[in-house]
Design a protein around this motif. Structure first.
Motif, short mmCIF file in Angstrom:
data_model
loop_
_atom_site.label_atom_id
_atom_site.label_comp_id
_atom_site.label_asym_id
_atom_site.label_seq_id
_atom_site.Cartn_x
_atom_site.Cartn_y
_atom_site.Cartn_z
N UNK A 179 39.90 41.27 48.67
CA UNK A 179 40.21 40.84 50.54
C UNK A 179 40.32 42.39 51.04
N UNK A 180 40.93 43.09 50.59
CA UNK A 180 41.65 44.14 51.48
C UNK A 180 40.43 45.56 52.08
N UNK A 181 38.84 44.78 50.88
CA UNK A 181 38.36 45.93 50.86
C UNK A 181 37.66 46.86 50.27
N UNK A 182 38.12 46.30 48.51
CA UNK A 182 38.24 47.18 47.55
C UNK A 182 37.01 46.45 46.34
N UNK A 183 35.96 47.18 45.68
CA UNK A 183 35.34 46.83 45.09
C UNK A 183 36.15 46.18 43.89
N UNK A 184 35.02 45.41 43.19
CA UNK A 184 35.27 44.98 41.69
C UNK A 184 35.31 45.69 40.76
N UNK A 185 36.56 46.84 39.93
CA UNK A 185 35.90 47.58 39.17
C UNK A 185 36.81 48.19 37.94
N UNK A 186 36.84 48.25 36.92
CA UNK A 186 37.34 47.76 35.89
C UNK A 186 38.63 48.84 36.07
N UNK A 187 38.50 49.49 36.63
CA UNK A 187 39.72 50.61 36.95
C UNK A 187 40.50 50.39 37.63
N UNK A 188 40.24 48.85 38.50
CA UNK A 188 40.82 48.50 39.97
C UNK A 188 42.15 47.30 38.61
N UNK A 242 45.08 37.41 40.48
CA UNK A 242 45.41 36.88 41.48
C UNK A 242 45.66 38.51 42.73
N UNK A 243 46.24 39.66 41.75
CA UNK A 243 46.35 41.12 42.84
C UNK A 243 45.07 41.35 42.66
N UNK A 244 44.03 41.05 42.04
CA UNK A 244 42.78 41.79 41.88
C UNK A 244 42.39 41.78 43.15
N UNK A 245 42.39 39.67 43.27
CA UNK A 245 41.55 39.34 44.83
C UNK A 245 42.70 39.90 46.05
N UNK A 246 43.80 40.38 45.85
CA UNK A 246 44.33 40.95 47.05
C UNK A 246 43.36 42.01 47.42
#
Length: 322
Positions: A170-179, A163-167
């Motif tokens: 939505x704010x424009x962050x790329x889906x990375x393993x660091x994220x 859920x945190x990653x999806x938020x």
């Protein structure tokens, strides 16, 4: 063979040029229809119509695990019937592509397309099991519509991370393993005050497993990937059996360090273990209850909060080409 290619145009790792190359390659060997998704849920509707038209023999998903999950739920809208329903194939286009890689496909979309065309030519296919999550009668979640998943579901801590990653996305962050790693740490800081978990696992004829803080339900192994490294939460999980569960009953700094290290060093023969780890294999039907609403995810898609979920492992639910 008549096929439908369902393309997610915002898939993380495929460009417009790559999608065009893949489409032309598939069209050279198949009677190909192409549909581009326009919104969340569109892939499910496209697959549902393909399953009903009686002409489509194969549905190919070009996207990530979320796109695949929608297609599976569209194909199985009226229930599993592997002899009647179109086959499923996947070209990985997401950030992790757990399902495609668990089937043995390359993680590169163009290479996977070549492997898929070879599998079609040699008629290489298999019938796999799936997981089904549904509401529990007599609870606040009783009216929740059943939903299929291909590789995993999570109730509690890991779903909170999703859920945190999806938020962030939505704010424009790329889906990375660091994220993902950053959100794991933030979720831990949020929940570390809990002295014990709120989840209970119940199954017929067995004593309940209580006070779990984390519950991961696996339909295959690995559970996920960190880059090219597979991570095994339930090494014995398989498309050929029902469901496996990993539960943890502690979320202290020591426990997180221990079990986090075990996950990072896991293998097909060895997963997390210890006095606060519960591992269950080949479960056909069970229920997870929580004393308080907890985050819930399926195939990496956050679905809000639930207090109870019933899980069913359905063997031989869908034919796939890989």
């Amino acid at each position: 063979m008549r096929a439908l290619l369902v393309v997610n145009p915002v898939a993380t790792t495929t460009s417009l040029r790559t999608r065009d190359v893949i489409t032309h390659a598939l069209a050279s060997d198949l009677k190909l229809d192409v549909a581009t998704t326009e919104s969340r849920g569109h892939a499910r509707e496209l697959a549902r119509l393909a399953a009903q038209n009686g002409e489509t023999e194969l549905v190919i998903g070009l996207g990530g695990d979320g796109t695949v999950n929608e297609i599976v739920n569209g194909l199985l809208h009226e229930g599993p019937d592997p002899e009647r329903l179109p086959r499923l194939a996947v070209v990985p286009g997401g950030s992790t592509n757990v399902f495609a890689r668990a089937l043995g496909l390359p993680n590169d979309a163009v290479e996977a397309t070549g492997a898929l065309l070879n599998a079609i030519e040699t008629r290489r296919e298999r019938t796999i099991g799936l997981g089904l999550a549904s509401g529990v009668p007599g609870t606040d979640d009783a009216g929740v519509q059943p939903r299929w998943f291909t590789f995993c579901a999570g109730f509690g801590f890991d779903a909170g991370v999703v859920g945190r990653v999806e938020q962030q996305r939505e704010r424009g962050k790329r889906s990375t393993h660091a994220l993902y790693v950053r959100q794991v740490l933030r979720q831990f800081l949020k929940e570390q005050h809990r002295s014990q978990g709120t989840i209970t696992l119940e199954r017929e004829g067995e004593q309940p497993v209580e006070d779990l803080v984390l519950s991961i339900v696996c339909n295959t192994a690995p559970w996920t990937y960190l880059g090219n490294k597979p991570v095994y939460a339930a090494p014995r999980a398989s498309f050929d059996t029902a469901l496996d569960v990993l539960g943890l009953s502690r979320l202290t700094s020591l426990a997180v360090g221990r079990y986090g290290t075990q996950l990072l060093t896991s293998s097909p023969r060895r997963g997390p273990r210890g006095r606060h780890a519960v591992t269950l294999h080949d479960l056909k039907d069970f229920t997870l209850h929580s004393q308080a609403p907890l985050p819930f995810q399926m195939d990496g898609d956050h679905l809000g909060v639930r207090t109870s979920v019933n899980f069913t492992g359905v063997r031989r639910a869908l034919r796939v080409i890989a």
